[in-house]
Write a protein that holds these residues in place. Sequence first.
Motif, PDB file in Angstrom:
ATOM      1  N   MET A 207       0.834  -1.201   0.000  1.00  0.00           N
ATOM      2  CA  MET A 207       0.000   0.000   0.000  1.00  0.00           C
ATOM      3  C   MET A 207       0.869   1.252   0.000  1.00  0.00           C
ATOM      4  SD  MET A 207      -2.909   1.392   2.697  1.00  0.00           S
ATOM      5  CE  MET A 207      -3.577  -0.223   3.001  1.00  0.00           C
ATOM      6  N   ALA A 208       1.901   1.259   0.842  1.00  0.00           N
ATOM      7  CA  ALA A 208       2.789   2.420   0.899  1.00  0.00           C
ATOM      8  C   ALA A 208       3.546   2.591  -0.412  1.00  0.00           C
ATOM      9  CB  ALA A 208       3.765   2.285   2.070  1.00  0.00           C
ATOM     10  N   PHE A 209       3.976   1.479  -1.020  1.00  0.00           N
ATOM     11  CA  PHE A 209       4.634   1.572  -2.327  1.00  0.00           C
ATOM     12  C   PHE A 209       3.705   2.212  -3.345  1.00  0.00           C
ATOM     13  CE2 PHE A 209       5.024  -0.393  -6.560  1.00  0.00           C
ATOM     14  CZ  PHE A 209       6.256   0.129  -6.948  1.00  0.00           C
ATOM     15  N   ALA A 210       2.417   1.819  -3.317  1.00  0.00           N
ATOM     16  CA  ALA A 210       1.449   2.401  -4.248  1.00  0.00           C
ATOM     17  C   ALA A 210       1.321   3.901  -4.020  1.00  0.00           C
ATOM     18  CB  ALA A 210       0.095   1.712  -4.096  1.00  0.00           C
ATOM     19  N   VAL A 211       1.320   4.340  -2.760  1.00  0.00           N
ATOM     20  CA  VAL A 211       1.242   5.774  -2.463  1.00  0.00           C
ATOM     21  C   VAL A 211       2.462   6.504  -3.005  1.00  0.00           C
ATOM     22  CG1 VAL A 211       1.265   7.486  -0.601  1.00  0.00           C
ATOM     23  CG2 VAL A 211      -0.231   5.491  -0.442  1.00  0.00           C
ATOM     24  N   THR A 212       3.642   5.927  -2.816  1.00  0.00           N
ATOM     25  CA  THR A 212       4.862   6.562  -3.322  1.00  0.00           C
ATOM     26  C   THR A 212       4.824   6.676  -4.840  1.00  0.00           C
ATOM     27  OG1 THR A 212       6.039   5.458  -1.498  1.00  0.00           O
ATOM     28  CG2 THR A 212       7.374   6.570  -3.153  1.00  0.00           C
ATOM     29  N   ALA A 213       4.411   5.590  -5.512  1.00  0.00           N
ATOM     30  CA  ALA A 213       4.367   5.604  -6.979  1.00  0.00           C
ATOM     31  C   ALA A 213       3.336   6.607  -7.493  1.00  0.00           C
ATOM     32  CB  ALA A 213       4.060   4.200  -7.499  1.00  0.00           C
ATOM     33  N   VAL A 293       8.960  -2.158   5.877  1.00  0.00           N
ATOM     34  CA  VAL A 293       7.636  -1.552   5.769  1.00  0.00           C
ATOM     35  C   VAL A 293       7.616  -0.140   6.359  1.00  0.00           C
ATOM     36  CG1 VAL A 293       6.776  -2.588   7.925  1.00  0.00           C
ATOM     37  CG2 VAL A 293       5.175  -1.955   6.120  1.00  0.00           C
ATOM     38  N   ALA A 294       8.343   0.101   7.467  1.00  0.00           N
ATOM     39  CA  ALA A 294       8.400   1.454   8.033  1.00  0.00           C
ATOM     40  C   ALA A 294       9.156   2.390   7.101  1.00  0.00           C
ATOM     41  CB  ALA A 294       9.062   1.425   9.407  1.00  0.00           C
ATOM     42  N   GLY A 295      10.203   1.879   6.463  1.00  0.00           N
ATOM     43  CA  GLY A 295      10.952   2.704   5.508  1.00  0.00           C
ATOM     44  C   GLY A 295      10.114   3.072   4.299  1.00  0.00           C
ATOM     45  N   GLU A 296       9.349   2.111   3.774  1.00  0.00           N
ATOM     46  CA  GLU A 296       8.491   2.414   2.637  1.00  0.00           C
ATOM     47  C   GLU A 296       7.397   3.401   3.028  1.00  0.00           C
ATOM     48  OE1 GLU A 296       7.404   3.066  -0.719  1.00  0.00           O
ATOM     49  OE2 GLU A 296       8.699   1.309  -0.788  1.00  0.00           O
ATOM     50  N   ALA A 297       6.843   3.260   4.238  1.00  0.00           N
ATOM     51  CA  ALA A 297       5.831   4.208   4.697  1.00  0.00           C
ATOM     52  C   ALA A 297       6.423   5.602   4.851  1.00  0.00           C
ATOM     53  CB  ALA A 297       5.226   3.738   6.018  1.00  0.00           C
ATOM     54  N   ALA A 298       7.660   5.682   5.318  1.00  0.00           N
ATOM     55  CA  ALA A 298       8.325   6.982   5.428  1.00  0.00           C
ATOM     56  C   ALA A 298       8.492   7.621   4.057  1.00  0.00           C
ATOM     57  CB  ALA A 298       9.688   6.814   6.105  1.00  0.00           C
ATOM     58  N   ALA A 299       8.888   6.826   3.077  1.00  0.00           N
ATOM     59  CA  ALA A 299       9.023   7.341   1.713  1.00  0.00           C
ATOM     60  C   ALA A 299       7.681   7.825   1.185  1.00  0.00           C
ATOM     61  CB  ALA A 299       9.594   6.261   0.802  1.00  0.00           C
ATOM     62  N   LEU A 320       4.951  14.956   6.797  1.00  0.00           N
ATOM     63  CA  LEU A 320       6.415  15.002   6.823  1.00  0.00           C
ATOM     64  C   LEU A 320       6.953  14.622   8.199  1.00  0.00           C
ATOM     65  CD1 LEU A 320       8.899  15.569   5.154  1.00  0.00           C
ATOM     66  CD2 LEU A 320       8.699  17.990   5.744  1.00  0.00           C
ATOM     67  N   GLN A 321       6.292  15.092   9.255  1.00  0.00           N
ATOM     68  CA  GLN A 321       6.736  14.749  10.599  1.00  0.00           C
ATOM     69  C   GLN A 321       6.618  13.249  10.847  1.00  0.00           C
ATOM     70  OE1 GLN A 321       8.309  16.634  12.788  1.00  0.00           O
ATOM     71  NE2 GLN A 321       8.497  14.826  14.115  1.00  0.00           N
ATOM     72  N   ASN A 322       5.526  12.667  10.397  1.00  0.00           N
ATOM     73  CA  ASN A 322       5.370  11.212  10.515  1.00  0.00           C
ATOM     74  C   ASN A 322       6.439  10.479   9.712  1.00  0.00           C
ATOM     75  OD1 ASN A 322       2.641  10.003  11.862  1.00  0.00           O
ATOM     76  ND2 ASN A 322       2.329  12.123  11.207  1.00  0.00           N
ATOM     77  N   ALA A 323       6.752  10.992   8.526  1.00  0.00           N
ATOM     78  CA  ALA A 323       7.781  10.370   7.690  1.00  0.00           C
ATOM     79  C   ALA A 323       9.136  10.377   8.383  1.00  0.00           C
ATOM     80  CB  ALA A 323       7.868  11.088   6.351  1.00  0.00           C
ATOM     81  N   LYS A 324       9.480  11.491   9.014  1.00  0.00           N
ATOM     82  CA  LYS A 324      10.763  11.594   9.718  1.00  0.00           C
ATOM     83  C   LYS A 324      10.844  10.588  10.860  1.00  0.00           C
ATOM     84  CE  LYS A 324      11.482  16.525   8.758  1.00  0.00           C
ATOM     85  NZ  LYS A 324      11.526  17.893   9.353  1.00  0.00           N
ATOM     86  N   GLU A 325       9.762  10.483  11.630  1.00  0.00           N
ATOM     87  CA  GLU A 325       9.764   9.555  12.761  1.00  0.00           C
ATOM     88  C   GLU A 325       9.832   8.106  12.297  1.00  0.00           C
ATOM     89  OE1 GLU A 325       6.551  10.244  15.424  1.00  0.00           O
ATOM     90  OE2 GLU A 325       7.266  12.237  16.033  1.00  0.00           O
ATOM     91  N   LEU A 326       9.100   7.788  11.244  1.00  0.00           N
ATOM     92  CA  LEU A 326       9.137   6.420  10.735  1.00  0.00           C
ATOM     93  C   LEU A 326      10.505   6.066  10.166  1.00  0.00           C
ATOM     94  CD1 LEU A 326       5.610   6.180   9.083  1.00  0.00           C
ATOM     95  CD2 LEU A 326       6.486   4.726  10.923  1.00  0.00           C
ATOM     96  N   PHE A 327      11.157   7.025   9.540  1.00  0.00           N
ATOM     97  CA  PHE A 327      12.505   6.776   9.027  1.00  0.00           C
ATOM     98  C   PHE A 327      13.465   6.492  10.175  1.00  0.00           C
ATOM     99  CE2 PHE A 327      16.726   8.574   7.992  1.00  0.00           C
ATOM    100  CZ  PHE A 327      17.111   7.618   7.062  1.00  0.00           C
ATOM    101  N   GLU A 328      13.388   7.289  11.233  1.00  0.00           N
ATOM    102  CA  GLU A 328      14.254   7.055  12.388  1.00  0.00           C
ATOM    103  C   GLU A 328      13.982   5.683  12.996  1.00  0.00           C
ATOM    104  OE1 GLU A 328      13.803  10.232  15.148  1.00  0.00           O
ATOM    105  OE2 GLU A 328      14.509  11.768  13.756  1.00  0.00           O
ATOM    106  N   PHE A 329      12.722   5.332  13.121  1.00  0.00           N
ATOM    107  CA  PHE A 329      12.350   4.018  13.646  1.00  0.00           C
ATOM    108  C   PHE A 329      12.925   2.900  12.776  1.00  0.00           C
ATOM    109  CE2 PHE A 329       8.661   0.817  13.745  1.00  0.00           C
ATOM    110  CZ  PHE A 329       9.253   0.061  14.743  1.00  0.00           C
ATOM    111  N   ALA A 330      12.760   3.039  11.463  1.00  0.00           N
ATOM    112  CA  ALA A 330      13.252   2.015  10.543  1.00  0.00           C
ATOM    113  C   ALA A 330      14.769   1.864  10.622  1.00  0.00           C
ATOM    114  CB  ALA A 330      12.831   2.359   9.121  1.00  0.00           C
ATOM    115  N   TRP A 354      15.657   4.621  -0.043  1.00  0.00           N
ATOM    116  CA  TRP A 354      14.480   5.193  -0.710  1.00  0.00           C
ATOM    117  C   TRP A 354      13.847   6.270   0.163  1.00  0.00           C
ATOM    118  CZ3 TRP A 354      12.320   5.323  -5.299  1.00  0.00           C
ATOM    119  CH2 TRP A 354      10.949   5.254  -5.519  1.00  0.00           C
ATOM    120  N   ALA A 355      13.669   5.950   1.445  1.00  0.00           N
ATOM    121  CA  ALA A 355      13.052   6.894   2.374  1.00  0.00           C
ATOM    122  C   ALA A 355      13.931   8.131   2.559  1.00  0.00           C
ATOM    123  CB  ALA A 355      12.800   6.216   3.719  1.00  0.00           C
ATOM    124  N   ALA A 356      15.230   7.912   2.687  1.00  0.00           N
ATOM    125  CA  ALA A 356      16.137   9.044   2.878  1.00  0.00           C
ATOM    126  C   ALA A 356      16.116   9.977   1.667  1.00  0.00           C
ATOM    127  CB  ALA A 356      17.555   8.536   3.139  1.00  0.00           C
TER     128      ALA A 356
END
Length: 578
Positions: A207-213, A293-299, A320-330, A354-356
């Motif tokens: 699902m997150a990949f679909a959102v990114t695409a 999955v957390a990295g893809e959601a961050a992206a 964006l704030q959620n993306a930053k937190e998910l990237f750190e978690f990942a 990808w997320a970075a």
Amino acid sequence: MLGHALLVFLSLVTYSPSLQTTSPSSCKMLILHVWPTSFVGVFNCRISEPMDLGWTMEVNFDKGARNLKTWNVDTVSNFANVNLVLENQKYNEKLLPGDYLNIPFTSEYTGAIPHASVKIVPKTSAPPSTVATDVSDDPAVPTSYNYGEVMHKSILFFEAQRSGKLSINNRVPWRGDSGLSDGADNGVDLTGGWYDAGDFLKLNFPMAFAVTALSWGYIEYPDAYEATGETDNMLDCIKWATDYLKKCHTAKNEFYYQVGSVGADHGNWGRPEEMTMERPSYKATPESPGSNVAGEAAAALAAASMVFRKSDPTYSETLLQNAKELFEFANDYRGNYECNNVYKSSSFGDELCWAALWLYRATNDQTYYDTALAFYSEFKLGGGSYAFSWGSKKVGIQVLICKLSKGQHTLSCSAVDAFLKNWLVGGSIPRTPKGLVFRTDWGSLRYSAATALIALLAADEGINPTVYRDLAKKQIHYMLGSSGRSFVVGYGVNPPVRPHHRSSTCPDPPQTCSWANFRTTEENAHVLEGALVGGPFINDTYLDERPDYYHNEVACDYNAPFQSAVAGLKHLELIGQL
């Protein structure tokens, strides 16, 4: 979905030529999934002798199977679904010692599941060879398509996949509220999001990949949406999913990645509005990480933050704030998520990179770019790629680095070029006689659509633009009708009418819906507008049969790159470069 993302090896040959032996090749039947009246499996062979001219497979069941269907082979004879003789197709005729050959099949049964003995023998002569051509070179085949209509219908497909409390302006009248208790087992609200494919699982990795695409296509080609009047619909489409992904981020180091049980879900055929089966929810934590999955959601959230920057800056900042937190978690708690999920990747390095990159693009913070380049080296992301998909972002990463470096990172630009050359005529990937680049039998169109998007993005960066735009156009046109038929439900000439998709199969209440609706040969009760089906066989044959999830299922991760590629073609049409 019925096994939509089981390991791709089921329809491929894996080469290990170092294993040399002259002993007979060994085969067996492997059962992958069982339902009350049907089962799915593969005829699996380990090759121990050279088969340079093709092969024949003999299958002998101890009792009759019913409505047996196989893929990747031609049937020479079939005696009462007990004794079968199958033979190779052109693209898989040559096998080497050490190869593994897997022939997928489905079968119905009564009573006990039948057992089978399987044997493979080499042929002593080969049939005349054929050469794949590009059907779009035939002047009798139309080459002009209404991209705006396709974009409109594809967005409707995502609306048909919606879970949760639907809005008052719901545009899919045969859909209603569903999944309103999702997350209750863990005391959280996980309503919303998209159902993954033909089923009712909510799987955040694809699902997150679909959102990114989808976001990537909107960011690069906003004029396509503006010109077709689809801007608001596209923003609403993306927001439905990002609202859900944001909900799943229930704490700084916590992310829910799945709702639904694969076994319980796939054992049901009915309406999502009437689901009664178990719908457990699963999460990644520091103790049970999910960097992929957390990295893809961050992206996804970082890319979507760019989509909403002008129209809703407050929402954009929240994403964006959620993306930053998910990237750190990942990154801080590395590991792949484990569950009964059918979508599993072998690594998480590509998702971290990808997320970075998306965070750098969304923030212009150099730290993210430097981190991405470090990941690029650490996880060896500069090499070749199988495809651009939910499971592999490598070539997408290479395109982004080439773009963000303005072509100065020559290794990434060259890697993209090398990837795309394999998809051209004469490249390493086989083609159907009518020109579809055929990466694999299971959902072939998803890979060609995603590659079409990569080709358009690469062309935008000056990488062989004429050739790669033509590649993208011809692959998308194959899906829209240049093969002689459309593979998009509700669009074009002779489109699919029996896609493997539960809710569109079900008639309106008070009529019931069950496996009887799955087994009928009638058209689906509702038109699943805009859905891209899996695709044809390698000989361009397509059977519009509901049970054939290899070729006739639909999925969000199929439609997202397809949608963005069509938007890219519409953009080229608008600027006069198509």
